[in-house]
Design a protein around this motif. Structure first.
Motif, PDB file in Angstrom:
ATOM      1  N   TYR A 140     -16.237   9.053  14.773  1.00  0.00           N
ATOM      2  CA  TYR A 140     -15.343  10.211  14.618  1.00  0.00           C
ATOM      3  C   TYR A 140     -15.809  11.079  13.451  1.00  0.00           C
ATOM      4  O   TYR A 140     -15.960  12.294  13.580  1.00  0.00           O
ATOM      5  CB  TYR A 140     -13.913   9.714  14.380  1.00  0.00           C
ATOM      6  N   TRP A 141     -16.071  10.467  12.309  1.00  0.00           N
ATOM      7  CA  TRP A 141     -16.446  11.245  11.122  1.00  0.00           C
ATOM      8  C   TRP A 141     -17.854  11.819  11.251  1.00  0.00           C
ATOM      9  O   TRP A 141     -18.137  12.882  10.707  1.00  0.00           O
ATOM     10  CB  TRP A 141     -16.286  10.402   9.847  1.00  0.00           C
ATOM     11  N   ARG A 142     -18.717  11.132  12.012  1.00  0.00           N
ATOM     12  CA  ARG A 142     -20.057  11.688  12.237  1.00  0.00           C
ATOM     13  C   ARG A 142     -19.950  12.965  13.066  1.00  0.00           C
ATOM     14  O   ARG A 142     -20.592  13.962  12.779  1.00  0.00           O
ATOM     15  CB  ARG A 142     -20.897  10.638  12.980  1.00  0.00           C
ATOM     16  N   MET A 143     -19.082  12.935  14.083  1.00  0.00           N
ATOM     17  CA  MET A 143     -18.903  14.105  14.956  1.00  0.00           C
ATOM     18  C   MET A 143     -18.260  15.261  14.193  1.00  0.00           C
ATOM     19  O   MET A 143     -18.440  16.416  14.528  1.00  0.00           O
ATOM     20  CB  MET A 143     -18.013  13.763  16.151  1.00  0.00           C
ATOM     21  N   LYS A 144     -17.465  14.920  13.173  1.00  0.00           N
ATOM     22  CA  LYS A 144     -16.735  15.947  12.416  1.00  0.00           C
ATOM     23  C   LYS A 144     -17.671  16.744  11.503  1.00  0.00           C
ATOM     24  O   LYS A 144     -17.347  17.841  11.086  1.00  0.00           O
ATOM     25  CB  LYS A 144     -15.656  15.273  11.537  1.00  0.00           C
ATOM     26  N   LYS A 203       0.851  -1.203   0.000  1.00  0.00           N
ATOM     27  CA  LYS A 203       0.000   0.000   0.000  1.00  0.00           C
ATOM     28  C   LYS A 203       0.879   1.242   0.000  1.00  0.00           C
ATOM     29  O   LYS A 203       1.896   1.281   0.702  1.00  0.00           O
ATOM     30  CB  LYS A 203      -0.888   0.006   1.250  1.00  0.00           C
ATOM     31  N   THR A 204       0.483   2.256  -0.736  1.00  0.00           N
ATOM     32  CA  THR A 204       1.338   3.448  -0.815  1.00  0.00           C
ATOM     33  C   THR A 204       0.786   4.625  -0.018  1.00  0.00           C
ATOM     34  O   THR A 204       1.469   5.622   0.169  1.00  0.00           O
ATOM     35  CB  THR A 204       1.521   3.890  -2.278  1.00  0.00           C
ATOM     36  N   GLU A 205      -0.473   4.506   0.441  1.00  0.00           N
ATOM     37  CA  GLU A 205      -1.021   5.604   1.251  1.00  0.00           C
ATOM     38  C   GLU A 205      -1.669   5.075   2.518  1.00  0.00           C
ATOM     39  O   GLU A 205      -2.268   4.000   2.498  1.00  0.00           O
ATOM     40  CB  GLU A 205      -2.049   6.383   0.438  1.00  0.00           C
ATOM     41  N   ASN A 206      -1.568   5.858   3.568  1.00  0.00           N
ATOM     42  CA  ASN A 206      -2.132   5.455   4.854  1.00  0.00           C
ATOM     43  C   ASN A 206      -3.419   6.233   5.113  1.00  0.00           C
ATOM     44  O   ASN A 206      -3.382   7.471   5.179  1.00  0.00           O
ATOM     45  CB  ASN A 206      -1.104   5.717   5.968  1.00  0.00           C
ATOM     46  N   ASP A 207      -4.539   5.528   5.261  1.00  0.00           N
ATOM     47  CA  ASP A 207      -5.810   6.231   5.519  1.00  0.00           C
ATOM     48  C   ASP A 207      -6.186   6.202   7.009  1.00  0.00           C
ATOM     49  O   ASP A 207      -7.341   6.355   7.371  1.00  0.00           O
ATOM     50  CB  ASP A 207      -6.932   5.642   4.653  1.00  0.00           C
ATOM     51  N   MET A 208      -5.160   5.977   7.868  1.00  0.00           N
ATOM     52  CA  MET A 208      -5.439   5.930   9.309  1.00  0.00           C
ATOM     53  C   MET A 208      -4.949   7.177  10.041  1.00  0.00           C
ATOM     54  O   MET A 208      -4.954   7.226  11.267  1.00  0.00           O
ATOM     55  CB  MET A 208      -4.787   4.678   9.921  1.00  0.00           C
ATOM     56  N   GLU A 209      -4.523   8.180   9.299  1.00  0.00           N
ATOM     57  CA  GLU A 209      -3.954   9.374   9.930  1.00  0.00           C
ATOM     58  C   GLU A 209      -4.947  10.081  10.870  1.00  0.00           C
ATOM     59  O   GLU A 209      -4.544  10.747  11.821  1.00  0.00           O
ATOM     60  CB  GLU A 209      -3.492  10.373   8.849  1.00  0.00           C
ATOM     61  N   TRP A 210      -6.256   9.943  10.593  1.00  0.00           N
ATOM     62  CA  TRP A 210      -7.279  10.585  11.423  1.00  0.00           C
ATOM     63  C   TRP A 210      -7.182  10.145  12.891  1.00  0.00           C
ATOM     64  O   TRP A 210      -7.630  10.858  13.791  1.00  0.00           O
ATOM     65  CB  TRP A 210      -8.681  10.274  10.884  1.00  0.00           C
ATOM     66  N   ASP A 228      -5.699  12.636  15.331  1.00  0.00           N
ATOM     67  CA  ASP A 228      -6.600  13.702  15.756  1.00  0.00           C
ATOM     68  C   ASP A 228      -7.598  13.168  16.795  1.00  0.00           C
ATOM     69  O   ASP A 228      -7.870  13.810  17.801  1.00  0.00           O
ATOM     70  CB  ASP A 228      -7.331  14.270  14.529  1.00  0.00           C
ATOM     71  N   HIS A 229      -8.086  11.960  16.543  1.00  0.00           N
ATOM     72  CA  HIS A 229      -9.015  11.351  17.503  1.00  0.00           C
ATOM     73  C   HIS A 229      -8.350  11.231  18.877  1.00  0.00           C
ATOM     74  O   HIS A 229      -8.924  11.594  19.902  1.00  0.00           O
ATOM     75  CB  HIS A 229      -9.458   9.979  16.995  1.00  0.00           C
ATOM     76  N   CYS A 230      -7.114  10.730  18.886  1.00  0.00           N
ATOM     77  CA  CYS A 230      -6.395  10.539  20.150  1.00  0.00           C
ATOM     78  C   CYS A 230      -6.182  11.878  20.856  1.00  0.00           C
ATOM     79  O   CYS A 230      -6.245  11.957  22.086  1.00  0.00           O
ATOM     80  CB  CYS A 230      -5.042   9.874  19.900  1.00  0.00           C
ATOM     81  N   SER A 231      -5.961  12.926  20.078  1.00  0.00           N
ATOM     82  CA  SER A 231      -5.658  14.232  20.700  1.00  0.00           C
ATOM     83  C   SER A 231      -6.843  14.760  21.496  1.00  0.00           C
ATOM     84  O   SER A 231      -6.668  15.588  22.390  1.00  0.00           O
ATOM     85  CB  SER A 231      -5.221  15.249  19.638  1.00  0.00           C
ATOM     86  N   THR A 232      -8.050  14.277  21.200  1.00  0.00           N
ATOM     87  CA  THR A 232      -9.213  14.758  21.967  1.00  0.00           C
ATOM     88  C   THR A 232      -9.775  13.691  22.906  1.00  0.00           C
ATOM     89  O   THR A 232     -10.729  13.937  23.618  1.00  0.00           O
ATOM     90  CB  THR A 232     -10.341  15.200  21.009  1.00  0.00           C
ATOM     91  N   CYS A 233      -9.201  12.491  22.885  1.00  0.00           N
ATOM     92  CA  CYS A 233      -9.726  11.406  23.733  1.00  0.00           C
ATOM     93  C   CYS A 233      -8.998  11.393  25.085  1.00  0.00           C
ATOM     94  O   CYS A 233      -9.497  11.918  26.066  1.00  0.00           O
ATOM     95  CB  CYS A 233      -9.589  10.063  23.002  1.00  0.00           C
ATOM     96  N   GLY A 234      -7.838  10.809  25.130  1.00  0.00           N
ATOM     97  CA  GLY A 234      -7.043  10.856  26.364  1.00  0.00           C
ATOM     98  C   GLY A 234      -7.467   9.899  27.463  1.00  0.00           C
ATOM     99  O   GLY A 234      -6.994  10.001  28.597  1.00  0.00           O
TER     100      GLY A 234
END
Ligand code: SF4
Ligand code: SF4
Length: 238
Positions: free
Chosen positions: A233-237, A167-174, A177-183
């Protein structure tokens, strides 16, 4: 040593590498190989192609990697940290290590070069190789997460096969951002392994010394699965 509680996996190859290894695999045989991996209770298979820069940084001369992922058992993860928990984790590790040798034999028998990368060898980071697959991401709790789950261990085979489905692209980068608001993992960590800015302080973590897995057990990715968390996550966005 990275996995303090793990013992070296003995050599279980039953056949030698071929003299003149092939380097192209057919779709049919690759599908068959993946089916054998799943039948051996691996959770999934990923592939990493290591670039020139990566090889230079780690001083290695191989580049086609098969990643065999296994799910660490829920019962063991739920146990309190203890010697017995570490022992059971190692039993699981040995079992899947043995299965990885058997899968390398499957490739050797078909004429491909295939060697297990020693997971206890600190000269190369398996996590760094995992990230090259573009199918993994490091969570805030410092876990290398694939879509199959947060609770994955993995073994790797280096091989002569050039045409794996890299695979040449990573679609898990989101996830970052999720982690930055979870904790949640920061709140649940008994060892206070995160600094004031939420940065992970690896040396203080007792996962590999005593088998702590409290952050895994409390993480939404473990409790609900990757796809559910992503959907939410995407619903909240929106
Ligand atoms: S508990 Fe939250 S912040 Fe920690 S790794 Fe899981 S999703 Fe990320
Ligand atoms: S494994 Fe345990 S000590 Fe390490 S970060 Fe997670 S909760 Fe904290």
């Amino acid at each position: 040593m990275r996995f303090i509680y793990h013992q070296p996996v003995p050599n279980f190859y039953s056949i030698e590498n071929p003299q003149k290894p092939k380097n192209l695999i057919s779709d049919d045989f690759l599908n068959e190989f993946e089916d054998i991996a799943v039948a051996s209770r691996f959770a999934g298979v990923s592939y990493s192609k290591l670039g020139e820069e990566f090889k230079k940084d780690w001083n290695i001369d191989w580049d086609n990697i098969i990643i065999l992922k296994y799910a660490m058992s829920d019962e063991i993860l739920k146990m309190e940290p203890s010697k017995e928990k570490c022992r059971l984790m190692d039993v699981e590790f040995q079992e899947f290590g043995q299965k990885t040798f058997a899968l390398a034999d499957v490739l050797r028998r078909e004429g491909f070069e295939a060697d297990l990368i020693n997971p206890l060898d600190d000269r190369v980071s398996l996590r760094a190789i995992a990230l090259q697959s573009n199918e993994a991401i490091i969570t805030r709790s410092n876990m290398c997460m694939f879509k199959e789950g947060l609770n994955l261990g993995f073994f790797m085979i280096k091989t002569s096969i050039e045409n794996l489905p890299f695979k040449t692209e990573n679609d898990m980068e989101w996830v970052k951002d999720h982690c930055s608001t979870c904790g949640v993992c920061i709140d649940r960590c008994p060892e206070k392994v995160f600094d004031e800015e939420g940065k992970f302080l690896r040396k203080q973590c007792t996962a590999h010394r005593e088998g702590c897995s409290k952050c895994i057990n409390s993480c939404p990715f473990y409790k609900n699965g990757y796809e559910k968390v992503k959907k939410r996550y995407w619903r909240m966005k929106k």
